[in-house]
Each structure stands twice: as C-alpha cells, then as structure tokens.
Design a protein around this motif. Structure first.
Motif, mmCIF file in Angstrom:
data_model
loop_
_atom_site.group_PDB
_atom_site.id
_atom_site.type_symbol
_atom_site.label_atom_id
_atom_site.label_comp_id
_atom_site.label_asym_id
_atom_site.label_seq_id
_atom_site.Cartn_x
_atom_site.Cartn_y
_atom_site.Cartn_z
ATOM 1 N N ASN A 124 0.825 -1.198 0.000
ATOM 2 C CA ASN A 124 0.000 0.000 0.000
ATOM 3 C C ASN A 124 0.863 1.254 0.000
ATOM 4 N N GLY A 125 0.330 2.355 -0.521
ATOM 5 C CA GLY A 125 1.030 3.625 -0.483
ATOM 6 C C GLY A 125 1.871 3.911 -1.711
ATOM 7 N N VAL A 126 1.738 3.084 -2.758
ATOM 8 C CA VAL A 126 2.525 3.307 -3.977
ATOM 9 C C VAL A 126 1.822 4.278 -4.901
ATOM 10 N N ILE A 127 0.532 4.042 -5.119
ATOM 11 C CA ILE A 127 -0.224 4.924 -6.015
ATOM 12 C C ILE A 127 -0.493 6.259 -5.350
ATOM 13 N N GLY A 128 -0.875 6.230 -4.072
ATOM 14 C CA GLY A 128 -1.177 7.479 -3.371
ATOM 15 C C GLY A 128 -2.666 7.741 -3.359
ATOM 16 N N LYS A 160 4.679 4.832 4.251
ATOM 17 C CA LYS A 160 5.382 3.615 3.846
ATOM 18 C C LYS A 160 6.806 3.953 3.416
ATOM 19 N N ASP A 161 6.942 5.049 2.665
ATOM 20 C CA ASP A 161 8.283 5.486 2.263
ATOM 21 C C ASP A 161 9.120 5.843 3.484
ATOM 22 N N VAL A 162 8.476 6.444 4.468
ATOM 23 C CA VAL A 162 9.174 6.784 5.712
ATOM 24 C C VAL A 162 9.655 5.496 6.394
ATOM 25 N N ALA A 194 -2.532 15.781 4.854
ATOM 26 C CA ALA A 194 -2.461 15.919 3.393
ATOM 27 C C ALA A 194 -2.864 14.652 2.655
ATOM 28 N N GLY A 195 -2.682 13.488 3.274
ATOM 29 C CA GLY A 195 -2.975 12.225 2.613
ATOM 30 C C GLY A 195 -1.760 11.665 1.897
ATOM 31 N N ALA A 196 -1.713 10.346 1.766
ATOM 32 C CA ALA A 196 -0.618 9.695 1.057
ATOM 33 C C ALA A 196 -0.593 10.152 -0.394
ATOM 34 N N GLY A 197 0.593 10.306 -0.945
ATOM 35 C CA GLY A 197 0.747 10.779 -2.315
ATOM 36 C C GLY A 197 1.347 12.162 -2.372
ATOM 37 N N SER A 198 1.219 12.935 -1.305
ATOM 38 C CA SER A 198 1.814 14.270 -1.252
ATOM 39 C C SER A 198 3.335 14.148 -1.111
#
Length: 400
Positions: free
Chosen positions: A11-15, A50-52, A77-81
């Motif tokens: 999860n968290g790749v597309i944003g 996830k990147d963190v 802001a939500g994932a993808g920012s």
C-alpha cells in the motif's frame, strides 16, 4: 503451522491524493542517522508513511520529532503528497542550517536535490544545544529568521525557484507579552509557528510546534487558499496546545496580534483551525500573508519559464532601434498564457469578462533594444481578497 502461500498487499505506492506542485515541501530536522536507512545530510523524497518506514525511520527517542512531523503531515495531506526530508546533526542550531559553509547553506543541499520543486521549508528543531530564552523564546529563532530571509532572496535571485520558510517558535516561555512583534521585521518569506500537538511537559515534552499539521493543510489545497479557511474543515489533530495549555484556553489572539502563526477554535465548529497565515513583516507588505507569498512565488516561477525562451533572441526593430510592436505582443502573450494556463484557479478575475484573465503583461515597444540590449517587462497578477473581518448589523424589522 501447515504449509501455505502468503500474499500481502503493498500500500502507499499509487497514493490517495492528487499531489499539487504547489504543495511540494521540505522538512529539515535535527535527527540521528539510522543504521541501514535514513542518513544525515542526505535528501530523501517520500510520498507516504510507507516510504518513511522504508527509510527505517520510526517513532524513536532519537527521531521522535521528525517522525511526528511526517506522521501529522500525511494525516492532514494524505498519502501521495511529496515531501523532501533532510536530517542535520543535533549539535547544530537552526540558524546554522541557513548559514553558508564554503558558499552553501545546509538547507540549500535539500533545495538543490529537489531541483527547484520545493515550495516551502519547515523546520523541526530537536537540537542538543540548550535554548537561550530571550524575548519569550529561543533567541536563535529570530537569528534563523533573518538568515532564512537572506537565503530566500539569494537563492531566488540565483535559481529562480522562490519558496517560503516556516520556523518553530521554539522554547516559547508562555509569556505572550515578552514576544517580539514580528511586524517590526522585514522577513516576508518567513513565518513563525507557535502551538503543538504535544504539551510542554509529559511523556514526550515539546518545545517546538506542529509544523507537520500546518504543512499538511497547505499541501492539500492550492496556493491561494488560506490555511485557516473554515469551510475546509477542522485540522486532523485531536488536540493542540500552547505549552501545557489547550489552545481553547490560551489567548492565541495575542500571539496572532504579534504576527505569529498559531491555532484557534471556532464556536459551533468542532476541532482546531489555523488562525491565519501572517509572515514576519509589516502588515502593509504585499506579501505579509503566506497565501499571497505562495501565489506570487508561483507567478515568479512561471514568468521566468515563459521569458527564458526569449533570452538572447533576435529582436526585430524599427528604424530608430525600438521594438517592433508584434514582437512585444508576442512576449506579452507568452507570459500571460503561461501564468493563466497554470494558475487560473489562483487568480482573481471578472468571470463576466472573457478578456479578464487576472494577469497582465506589458512590454513597451518604445524601448530601444539596439542601444541597451535590455527589455523591461511588467507583469501584474490580481490576488483574491480574504474575509478576515466580517461586520454584521443585526436587528428587528417592523413594518408599520
């Protein structure tokens, strides 16, 4: 356990959001390197928690404040920012982050790594250097503010990539009357935030501010939008404090009156809001408010991009050396089109006039380009107004 095949969802790749270019920010923090992961003096781009996690950044004693800022940013802001993060040794004060060493300040390494994408820098101070409280907060804050303004001016002149800086009102004493009145300064690209999601004392004591909350709210909306716009709803933070006092019980208006960005509550609305977005300069400054600074910064970038194509171009001239009118109009149209096409929603214009785009460019054809090799271009954009004060007269009506 029986043999089985395990499949998990990544999860968290597309944003979860459509990121805005105007919401690409940088977070610079006092931090500690992680073995096999996050390192100091290195720029990292992240787009989700996830990147963190992939950087092995966790909510540890060493990096609690950086992790907290990122977690609160993505909650808002939500994932993808897109965020760029940069860790600096805890032995350095924030003012040193903006101080050139061998011609380049530490913060510049982050700006350069992002290749001009960063629109705002947010600082997270967790220095091991004990603060010296003068005029109500760590005296290094105002030193850092002056250096951040100088860096902004120099970097913008050299790289054509303007941005803003938000500092924490670090080690605020709680005595609002002791604070320096920021309207006496001239730092129109720097703001100072007071208020945090954690109290001054407790399991995790905080001398800083909730920069992740503010950055996340700004990233979620276009440049023109004030961070405190009520109709956009309350902040995601469940609790906000001024030192140990809940925001709703502190005189935050006094902080605002001295030019600080802070938080507030509104009667009949649940949750917390940003009070407003002033910067550390005179209220009469065109760029006193962050929403205005962000808007003009975007116009600056676009103006540069449009006019770069004309640099060292051959300019057709009249017999007296002045510019042929059609060439001047071509330049004007290029600038207006570039700004309007990219900033239409951030410009105020008369919707009833098809010719009103909210941006005007003028190139005087009477300039003698042959003798001067210089063309003066005047560009103006129309900002939105903001309802900071609404006055109502309410009474009864009787018809006789």
């Amino acid at each position: 356990m029986k043999p089985k095949l395990s499949i998990s969802f990544n999860n968290g790749v597309i944003g979860a959001v459509t990121p805005l270019d105007t919401g690409c920010f940088g977070i610079v923090a006092s931090a500690v390197a992680v073995v096999g992961g996050f390192q100091l003096d290195t720029a990292y781009q992240v787009k989700s928690m996830k990147d963190v996690a992939d950087l092995k950044l966790v909510d540890s004693i060493d990096n609690h404040r950086l992790f907290k800022a990122l977690d609160e940013f993505y909650a808002e802001a939500g994932a993808g920012s897109e965020v760029w993060i940069y860790g600096i040794s805890k032995t350095k004060k924030v003012s040193e982050w903006f101080t050139p060493v061998a011609g380049i300040a530490p913060v510049e390494h982050l700006l350069n790594s992002a290749n001009g994408k960063i629109r705002g820098i947010f600082t997270v101070n967790d220095s091991s250097v004990a603060p010296t409280v003068t005029a109500g907060m760590d005296d290094d804050v105002l030193i850092a503010a002056g250096k951040a303004q100088t860096l902004f001016e120099n970097y913008t002149a050299q790289k054509y990539a303007p941005y803003f800086t938000i500092l924490e009102g670090y080690a605020f004493s709680g005595v609002k009357t002791a604070l320096t009145d920021l309207s006496t300064l001239s730092h129109n690209a720097v703001g100072i935030l007071i208020g945090d999601t954690e109290p001054l004392t407790g399991i995790t004591s905080s001398k800083g501010a909730a920069v992740g909350v503010l950055a996340g709210r700004l990233a979620a909306y276009p440049a023109k939008v004030n961070a405190g716009k009520v109709i956009n709803g309350a902040l995601k933070a469940p609790k906000l404090f001024i030192n140990d006092t809940p925001v709703e019980n502190y005189d935050c208006e006094a902080l605002y009156d001295k030019g600080y960005i802070t938080f507030t509550t509104h009667q009949s609305r649940a949750g917390y809001f940003v009070m407003d977005d002033p910067l550390a300069c005179d209220p009469d400054d065109d760029y006193h408010y962050l929403s205005r600074r962000r808007t003009i910064n975007e116009a600056f970038r676009l103006c540069y991009d449009a006019l770069l194509d004309f640099l060292l171009d051959e300019v057709p001239t009249n017999a007296n050396g002045t510019i042929v009118a059609t060439y001047a109009k071509t330049m004007e149209s290029a600038v207006e089109r570039k700004i309007y096409n990219n900033m239409a929603s951030d410009l105020s214009r008369d919707e009833n006039s098809i010719n009103d785009t909210g941006v005007k460019c003028f190139v005087d054809p009477m300039q003698n380009i042959v003798t001067s090799s210089r063309i003066e271009v005047v560009v103006k954009i129309r900002p939105f107004g903001y309802n900071r004060w609404i006055d109502v007269v309410l009474g009864f009506e009787l018809n006789s």
